[in-house]
Scaffold this motif. Structure first.
Motif, mmCIF file in Angstrom:
data_model
loop_
_atom_site.group_PDB
_atom_site.id
_atom_site.type_symbol
_atom_site.label_atom_id
_atom_site.label_comp_id
_atom_site.label_asym_id
_atom_site.label_seq_id
_atom_site.Cartn_x
_atom_site.Cartn_y
_atom_site.Cartn_z
ATOM 1 N N GLY A 228 27.429 37.447 34.136
ATOM 2 C CA GLY A 228 27.448 38.674 34.907
ATOM 3 C C GLY A 228 27.594 38.455 36.397
ATOM 4 N N GLU A 229 27.961 37.221 36.815
ATOM 5 C CA GLU A 229 28.178 36.958 38.232
ATOM 6 C C GLU A 229 29.450 37.665 38.699
ATOM 7 O OE1 GLU A 229 28.016 32.807 39.264
ATOM 8 O OE2 GLU A 229 26.374 32.408 37.862
ATOM 9 N N THR A 230 29.499 37.969 39.984
ATOM 10 C CA THR A 230 30.677 38.631 40.536
ATOM 11 C C THR A 230 31.845 37.646 40.570
ATOM 12 O OG1 THR A 230 29.297 40.063 41.899
ATOM 13 C CG2 THR A 230 31.613 39.865 42.529
ATOM 14 N N ILE A 231 32.874 37.965 39.803
ATOM 15 C CA ILE A 231 34.025 37.058 39.692
ATOM 16 C C ILE A 231 35.236 37.864 39.280
ATOM 17 C CG2 ILE A 231 33.415 36.505 37.283
ATOM 18 C CD1 ILE A 231 34.627 33.763 37.661
ATOM 19 N N GLY A 232 36.381 37.502 39.795
ATOM 20 C CA GLY A 232 37.632 38.148 39.395
ATOM 21 C C GLY A 232 37.624 39.640 39.669
ATOM 22 N N THR A 233 38.128 40.405 38.709
ATOM 23 C CA THR A 233 38.196 41.872 38.805
ATOM 24 C C THR A 233 37.456 42.494 37.634
ATOM 25 O OG1 THR A 233 40.371 41.753 39.874
ATOM 26 C CG2 THR A 233 39.741 43.867 38.895
ATOM 27 N N TYR A 234 36.558 43.434 37.952
ATOM 28 C CA TYR A 234 35.804 44.147 36.924
ATOM 29 C C TYR A 234 36.481 45.490 36.676
ATOM 30 C CZ TYR A 234 31.923 46.612 34.632
ATOM 31 O OH TYR A 234 31.153 47.323 33.751
ATOM 32 N N ILE A 235 36.714 45.817 35.403
ATOM 33 C CA ILE A 235 37.347 47.072 35.024
ATOM 34 C C ILE A 235 36.399 47.826 34.100
ATOM 35 C CG2 ILE A 235 39.328 48.165 33.908
ATOM 36 C CD1 ILE A 235 40.869 45.502 34.513
ATOM 37 N N GLY A 236 36.068 49.050 34.495
ATOM 38 C CA GLY A 236 35.135 49.837 33.704
ATOM 39 C C GLY A 236 35.317 51.314 33.926
#
Length: 238
Positions: A228-236
């Motif tokens: 759950g670390e901040t990485i890449g791109t999160y899509i939700g």
């Protein structure tokens, strides 16, 4: 966004498995994926993999050359089985119990895909590899990942690619390309960002399945994503 996930689908493109060589299967990439999946399992995460076949054969490319689309797509499904068997071998070399479940029956080398069986394997700590797409032509392995994620009630789809997230244009061709840290499903559909096809994106939106798009080539990124670390791109949804 959840800090850590219980059950995940790791979506690997066939091109990612090719590594720097561009085609075929790079054994160092198989080993890297296997090591990181083993570490995910050591955290208690239930893991399923969906792998593409573009490093061997792309159905769309075949149909663009005049081949019957359904035939070309079936060839692509068989390419994913080759990749799935390679991943299974790599994982078992790292003593990770693995099962390949194929949407096209080929009982000598893989189990048939049965939803309850897949979930039971994962509950027993085995890594499941979904091969042969959905078993139907005209559907991509991105759609397979979205469909299987919904069926097994996965918490997230981890999309491992050759770039470190989603951009407004191809960063490998355009040095001025802008990276997105967060997107909604509607953004992906409306902007035509090429993260996944519209069928897959709609399935994720309808079933509220988040995606994390990140660079597979950086060792340790799979673990960062699953924690759950901040990485890449999160899509939700938001």
């Amino acid at each position: 966004m959840s800090k850590g996930y219980r059950r995940v689908i790791l979506k690997l493109s066939g091109e990612a498995l090719a590594g720097e060589q561009g085609a075929g299967i790079a054994h160092e990439m198989l080993a890297s994926v296997a090591r990181q999946v083993r570490e995910m399992r050591s955290l208690g995460v239930e893991v399923a993999l969906v792998v593409g076949g573009g490093n061997i054969w792309r159905g769309i490319a075949g149909s663009s050359q005049g081949m019957d689309r359904a035939t070309a797509d079936y060839m692509g499904m068989l390419a994913t089985v080759i990749n799935a068997l390679a991943l299974q071998d790599a994982l078992e070399q790292y003593e990770v119990q693995t099962r390949v479940l194929s949407a096209i029956e080929m009982r000598q080398i893989a189990e048939p895909y049965i939803r309850r069986r897949a979930i039971r394997h994962m509950e027993k700590g085995r890594v499941v590899i979904f091969a042969a797409g959905t078993g139907n032509p005209y559907f991509s392995t991105d759609t397979t990942a979205a469909l299987r994620a919904a069926e097994i009630e996965a918490d997230v789809i981890l999309m491992a690619k050759r770039v470190d997230g989603v951009y407004d244009s191809d960063p490998l061709k355009n040095p001025e390309a802008k990276k997105f840290d967060r997107l909604t499903y509607i953004d992906v559909l409306n902007l035509g960002l090429g993260v996944m096809d519209s069928t897959a994106a709609s399935l994720c939106m309808d079933n509220d399945i988040p995606l994390i798009v990140f660079n597979l080539n950086l060792n340790g990124n799979i673990l960062k994503a699953v924690k759950g670390e901040t990485i890449g791109t999160y899509i939700g949804r938001d």
